[in-house]
Design a protein around this motif. Structure first.
Motif, short mmCIF file in Angstrom:
data_model
loop_
_atom_site.label_atom_id
_atom_site.label_comp_id
_atom_site.label_asym_id
_atom_site.label_seq_id
_atom_site.Cartn_x
_atom_site.Cartn_y
_atom_site.Cartn_z
N ALA A 93 0.84 -1.21 0.00
CA ALA A 93 0.00 0.00 0.00
C ALA A 93 0.87 1.25 0.00
CB ALA A 93 -0.93 -0.01 1.21
N ALA A 94 1.94 1.22 0.75
CA ALA A 94 2.84 2.38 0.81
C ALA A 94 3.53 2.62 -0.53
CB ALA A 94 3.88 2.19 1.90
N LEU A 95 3.87 1.56 -1.24
CA LEU A 95 4.52 1.70 -2.54
C LEU A 95 3.60 2.34 -3.58
CD1 LEU A 95 6.44 -1.69 -2.83
CD2 LEU A 95 7.44 0.59 -2.57
N LEU A 96 2.33 2.14 -3.43
CA LEU A 96 1.37 2.67 -4.40
C LEU A 96 1.15 4.17 -4.30
CD1 LEU A 96 -1.39 -0.07 -4.48
CD2 LEU A 96 0.20 0.55 -6.29
N LYS A 97 1.60 4.79 -3.22
CA LYS A 97 1.29 6.22 -3.04
C LYS A 97 1.85 7.09 -4.15
CE LYS A 97 5.08 7.62 -0.08
NZ LYS A 97 5.51 8.09 1.19
N ASP A 98 2.98 6.67 -4.77
CA ASP A 98 3.59 7.47 -5.82
C ASP A 98 3.26 6.97 -7.23
OD1 ASP A 98 4.80 9.14 -3.95
OD2 ASP A 98 6.52 7.79 -3.77
N VAL A 99 2.54 5.88 -7.31
CA VAL A 99 2.21 5.29 -8.60
C VAL A 99 0.80 5.74 -9.00
CG1 VAL A 99 1.85 3.12 -9.84
CG2 VAL A 99 3.63 3.28 -8.10
N MET A 100 0.65 6.15 -10.22
CA MET A 100 -0.64 6.56 -10.77
C MET A 100 -1.35 7.53 -9.82
SD MET A 100 -1.93 2.83 -12.22
CE MET A 100 -2.51 2.31 -10.63
N PRO A 101 -0.78 8.69 -9.55
CA PRO A 101 -1.31 9.59 -8.53
C PRO A 101 -2.76 10.04 -8.76
CG PRO A 101 0.42 10.65 -9.80
CD PRO A 101 0.37 9.23 -10.23
N ASN A 102 -3.21 10.09 -9.99
CA ASN A 102 -4.57 10.58 -10.26
C ASN A 102 -5.54 9.46 -10.62
OD1 ASN A 102 -3.75 13.27 -9.87
ND2 ASN A 102 -2.91 13.32 -11.94
N SER A 103 -5.16 8.24 -10.35
CA SER A 103 -5.97 7.10 -10.77
C SER A 103 -6.96 6.67 -9.68
CB SER A 103 -5.05 5.93 -11.11
OG SER A 103 -5.78 4.75 -11.25
N GLU A 104 -8.19 6.46 -10.10
CA GLU A 104 -9.20 5.94 -9.19
C GLU A 104 -8.87 4.49 -8.82
OE1 GLU A 104 -12.26 6.25 -6.68
OE2 GLU A 104 -11.60 7.89 -7.95
N GLU A 105 -8.29 3.77 -9.77
CA GLU A 105 -7.93 2.37 -9.53
C GLU A 105 -6.88 2.26 -8.42
OE1 GLU A 105 -8.43 -1.57 -9.72
OE2 GLU A 105 -9.63 -0.05 -10.71
N ARG A 106 -5.95 3.20 -8.40
CA ARG A 106 -4.93 3.20 -7.34
C ARG A 106 -5.60 3.32 -5.97
NH1 ARG A 106 -1.30 7.86 -4.92
NH2 ARG A 106 -3.40 8.55 -4.61
N LYS A 107 -6.59 4.18 -5.86
CA LYS A 107 -7.30 4.34 -4.59
C LYS A 107 -7.98 3.04 -4.19
CE LYS A 107 -8.17 9.24 -5.32
NZ LYS A 107 -9.19 10.24 -5.65
N ASN A 108 -8.57 2.37 -5.16
CA ASN A 108 -9.24 1.09 -4.87
C ASN A 108 -8.24 0.03 -4.40
OD1 ASN A 108 -11.69 2.20 -5.65
ND2 ASN A 108 -11.56 1.41 -7.74
N VAL A 109 -7.10 -0.02 -5.07
CA VAL A 109 -6.08 -1.01 -4.70
C VAL A 109 -5.52 -0.69 -3.31
CG1 VAL A 109 -3.79 -1.95 -5.29
CG2 VAL A 109 -5.50 -1.61 -7.07
N ARG A 110 -5.26 0.58 -3.05
CA ARG A 110 -4.75 0.97 -1.72
C ARG A 110 -5.76 0.62 -0.63
NH1 ARG A 110 -2.15 6.37 -0.44
NH2 ARG A 110 -1.34 5.10 1.23
N GLU A 111 -7.04 0.87 -0.89
CA GLU A 111 -8.06 0.53 0.10
C GLU A 111 -8.12 -0.99 0.32
OE1 GLU A 111 -9.76 2.41 2.24
OE2 GLU A 111 -8.44 3.96 1.43
N PHE A 112 -8.02 -1.74 -0.78
CA PHE A 112 -7.99 -3.20 -0.66
C PHE A 112 -6.81 -3.64 0.20
CE2 PHE A 112 -5.91 -7.08 -2.14
CZ PHE A 112 -6.89 -8.01 -1.84
N LEU A 113 -5.63 -3.08 -0.05
CA LEU A 113 -4.43 -3.46 0.70
C LEU A 113 -4.52 -3.04 2.17
CD1 LEU A 113 -1.70 -2.73 -1.99
CD2 LEU A 113 -2.39 -4.98 -1.10
N LYS A 114 -5.09 -1.89 2.43
CA LYS A 114 -5.28 -1.46 3.82
C LYS A 114 -6.22 -2.41 4.56
CE LYS A 114 -4.43 3.50 3.47
NZ LYS A 114 -5.02 4.84 3.63
N LYS A 115 -7.30 -2.80 3.86
CA LYS A 115 -8.25 -3.74 4.46
C LYS A 115 -7.58 -5.09 4.69
CE LYS A 115 -12.72 -5.90 3.73
NZ LYS A 115 -13.80 -6.18 2.80
#
Length: 174
Positions: A93-115
């Motif tokens: 999840a931490a690695l994703l913070k700089d990848v695809m900064p404006n992507s809705e998909e990134r937010k979904n993946v980060r939320e999945f990883l946090k969960k």
């Protein structure tokens, strides 16, 4: 968790019997304290490091213990694996913070990883309290570590060993 005080004059088994129970007791206390303070996934990394340290330290003394050693190490590996699962999700999840900064998909993946990290942290907590640190488990660990294979026998042998006598050669008869 403290360092081992190695006594050069003692055997590896004697050093293990003296130091490893103290280290393991410190490990139990450290993990309990961490879980009492906060079980958030991101805060379990120090517990993971402590688990690695105790496991690798114990493995140095494998030859001092009998067959039960491998069973005990499997239980510790299970703890480490559970903590590794937590860490993998947190780190991803931490690695994703700089990848695809404006992507809705990134937010979904980060939320999945946090969960997932939160779920894995809860699985670890349950495993720790119901299995690894269940009633009497710390005592079983400490008793096991206080009695390395051969430690008592070695101590008895040294205590019973008579002082060496000088031998006098008897003349041989021809």
């Amino acid at each position: 968790m403290s360092q081992i005080e190695w006594r050069e004059s003692a055997t590896a088994a004697a050093n293990a019997a003296r130091e490893l129970p103290r280290m393991m007791s410190g490990y139990f206390e450290e993990v309990r304290d961490a879980l009492a303070r906060n079980t958030k996934a991101a805060n379990l990394h120090p517990v993971r490091l402590a688990s690695k340290k105790i496991r690798y330290t114990l493995e140095l003394f494998r030859d001092c213990y009998g067959a039960e050693f491998d069973q005990r190490m499997e239980a510790l590996k299970d703890v480490q694996t559970a903590l590794g699962d937590v860490n993998d999700a947190v780190a991803s999840a931490a690695l994703l913070k700089d990848v695809m900064p404006n992507s809705e998909e990134r937010k979904n993946v980060r939320e999945f990883l946090k969960k997932r990290a939160a779920e894995k942290a809860e699985e670890f907590r349950v495993h720790w309290t119901q299995q690894f640190d269940a009633a009497g488990e710390e005592t079983r660990w400490l008793t096991f570590l206080r009695h390395p294979r051969g430690h008592a026998a070695t101590a008895r042998t040294k205590a019973k060993r008579p002082a060496a006598k000088k031998s006098r050669k008897q003349p041989t008869r021809s």
